[in-house]
Design a protein around this motif. Structure first.
Motif, PDB file in Angstrom:
ATOM      1  N   GLN A  55       2.863   7.482  48.344  1.00 47.41           N
ATOM      2  CA  GLN A  55       1.717   7.640  47.673  1.00 47.41           C
ATOM      3  C   GLN A  55       0.372   6.940  48.335  1.00 47.41           C
ATOM      4  O   GLN A  55      -0.734   7.205  47.869  1.00 47.41           O
ATOM      5  CB  GLN A  55       1.778   7.353  46.170  1.00 47.41           C
ATOM      6  CG  GLN A  55       2.681   8.236  45.609  1.00 47.41           C
ATOM      7  CD  GLN A  55       3.287   8.096  44.312  1.00 47.41           C
ATOM      8  OE1 GLN A  55       3.069   6.951  43.748  1.00 47.41           O
ATOM      9  NE2 GLN A  55       3.804   8.819  43.485  1.00 47.41           N
ATOM     10  N   MET A  56       0.639   6.123  48.793  1.00 50.06           N
ATOM     11  CA  MET A  56      -0.388   5.155  49.452  1.00 50.06           C
ATOM     12  C   MET A  56      -1.123   5.576  50.536  1.00 50.06           C
ATOM     13  O   MET A  56      -0.533   6.445  51.476  1.00 50.06           O
ATOM     14  CB  MET A  56       0.146   3.477  49.887  1.00 50.06           C
ATOM     15  CG  MET A  56       0.788   2.692  49.044  1.00 50.06           C
ATOM     16  SD  MET A  56       1.358   1.271  49.783  1.00 50.06           S
ATOM     17  CE  MET A  56       2.126   0.630  48.403  1.00 50.06           C
ATOM     18  N   ASP A  57      -2.514   5.296  50.792  1.00 48.07           N
ATOM     19  CA  ASP A  57      -3.171   5.757  51.841  1.00 48.07           C
ATOM     20  C   ASP A  57      -3.128   4.670  52.943  1.00 48.07           C
ATOM     21  O   ASP A  57      -2.414   3.553  52.803  1.00 48.07           O
ATOM     22  CB  ASP A  57      -4.742   6.008  51.415  1.00 48.07           C
ATOM     23  CG  ASP A  57      -5.333   4.895  50.982  1.00 48.07           C
ATOM     24  OD1 ASP A  57      -4.791   3.869  50.919  1.00 48.07           O
ATOM     25  OD2 ASP A  57      -6.889   5.189  50.647  1.00 48.07           O
ATOM     26  N   MET A 102       7.498   0.530  55.177  1.00 47.99           N
ATOM     27  CA  MET A 102       6.044   0.770  55.438  1.00 47.99           C
ATOM     28  C   MET A 102       5.641   0.861  56.842  1.00 47.99           C
ATOM     29  O   MET A 102       4.695   2.170  57.017  1.00 47.99           O
ATOM     30  CB  MET A 102       5.429  -0.411  55.142  1.00 47.99           C
ATOM     31  CG  MET A 102       5.413  -0.594  53.429  1.00 47.99           C
ATOM     32  SD  MET A 102       4.253  -2.100  52.688  1.00 47.99           S
ATOM     33  CE  MET A 102       5.510  -3.378  52.728  1.00 47.99           C
ATOM     34  N   LEU A 103       6.248   0.568  57.847  1.00 47.87           N
ATOM     35  CA  LEU A 103       6.053   0.726  59.113  1.00 47.87           C
ATOM     36  C   LEU A 103       6.289   2.316  59.423  1.00 47.87           C
ATOM     37  O   LEU A 103       5.918   2.876  60.319  1.00 47.87           O
ATOM     38  CB  LEU A 103       6.607  -0.105  60.055  1.00 47.87           C
ATOM     39  CG  LEU A 103       6.054  -1.700  59.921  1.00 47.87           C
ATOM     40  CD1 LEU A 103       6.841  -2.741  60.700  1.00 47.87           C
ATOM     41  CD2 LEU A 103       4.554  -1.352  60.519  1.00 47.87           C
ATOM     42  N   THR A 104       7.560   2.703  59.161  1.00 46.39           N
ATOM     43  CA  THR A 104       8.011   3.938  59.074  1.00 46.39           C
ATOM     44  C   THR A 104       7.091   4.919  58.829  1.00 46.39           C
ATOM     45  O   THR A 104       6.710   5.964  59.371  1.00 46.39           O
ATOM     46  CB  THR A 104       9.477   4.146  58.638  1.00 46.39           C
ATOM     47  OG1 THR A 104      10.530   3.240  59.333  1.00 46.39           O
ATOM     48  CG2 THR A 104      10.235   5.649  58.809  1.00 46.39           C
ATOM     49  N   HIS A 105       6.615   4.705  57.422  1.00 56.14           N
ATOM     50  CA  HIS A 105       5.631   5.618  57.024  1.00 56.14           C
ATOM     51  C   HIS A 105       4.583   5.835  57.680  1.00 56.14           C
ATOM     52  O   HIS A 105       3.686   6.999  57.625  1.00 56.14           O
ATOM     53  CB  HIS A 105       5.632   5.435  55.290  1.00 56.14           C
ATOM     54  CG  HIS A 105       6.723   5.948  54.486  1.00 56.14           C
ATOM     55  ND1 HIS A 105       7.084   7.595  54.428  1.00 56.14           N
ATOM     56  CD2 HIS A 105       7.904   5.605  54.115  1.00 56.14           C
ATOM     57  CE1 HIS A 105       7.991   7.637  53.742  1.00 56.14           C
ATOM     58  NE2 HIS A 105       8.659   6.310  53.420  1.00 56.14           N
ATOM     59  N   LYS A 106       3.993   4.504  58.019  1.00 56.27           N
ATOM     60  CA  LYS A 106       2.959   4.511  58.708  1.00 56.27           C
ATOM     61  C   LYS A 106       2.638   5.354  60.014  1.00 56.27           C
ATOM     62  O   LYS A 106       1.958   6.016  60.590  1.00 56.27           O
ATOM     63  CB  LYS A 106       2.530   2.948  59.046  1.00 56.27           C
ATOM     64  CG  LYS A 106       1.064   2.863  59.607  1.00 56.27           C
ATOM     65  CD  LYS A 106       0.830   1.243  59.781  1.00 56.27           C
ATOM     66  CE  LYS A 106      -0.414   0.945  60.502  1.00 56.27           C
ATOM     67  NZ  LYS A 106      -1.011  -0.355  60.605  1.00 56.27           N
TER      68      LYS A 106
END
Length: 70
Positions: free
Chosen positions: A8-10, A54-58
Motif C-alpha cells: 500500500q506504500m508509495d 521492502m526492497l523486494t517490493h521496491k
C-alpha cells in the motif's frame, strides 16, 4: 510489517520506512556488538525480514511486475 502494508506504500513512504528500519537495525546490531542487552533479540530478525520485503517490493514497482499469489 505485513506484506499488504508494504504494497500500500508509495515510493516516498517506502524509502522513508526503509531508511528508518536500516537505522534501527544498525543501532540494534551495534548494541549487540558491545555486549549490551537488547530489549528484544527477535527484533533484529524481524527488521531484516522487513527490509528484505521492502526492497523486494521496491524492485517490483520499478520493473512494473506483479506479485504472484500462491
Amino acid at each position: 510489517m505485513k506484506n499488504y502494508q508494504v504494497k500500500q506504500m508509495d515510493n516516498e513512504q517506502l524509502n522513508k520506512k526503509l531508511f528508518e528500519s536500516r537505522r534501527e537495525l544498525l543501532r540494534l546490531e551495534s548494541q549487540r556488538a558491545v555486549g549490551a542487552t537488547l530489549e528484544s533479540p527477535g527484533l533484529i530478525k524481524s527488521l531484516k525480514k522487513d527490509i528484505a520485503r521492502m526492497l523486494t517490493h521496491k524492485q517490483l514497482k520499478l520493473k512494473g511486475g506483479q506479485t504472484k499469489k500462491i
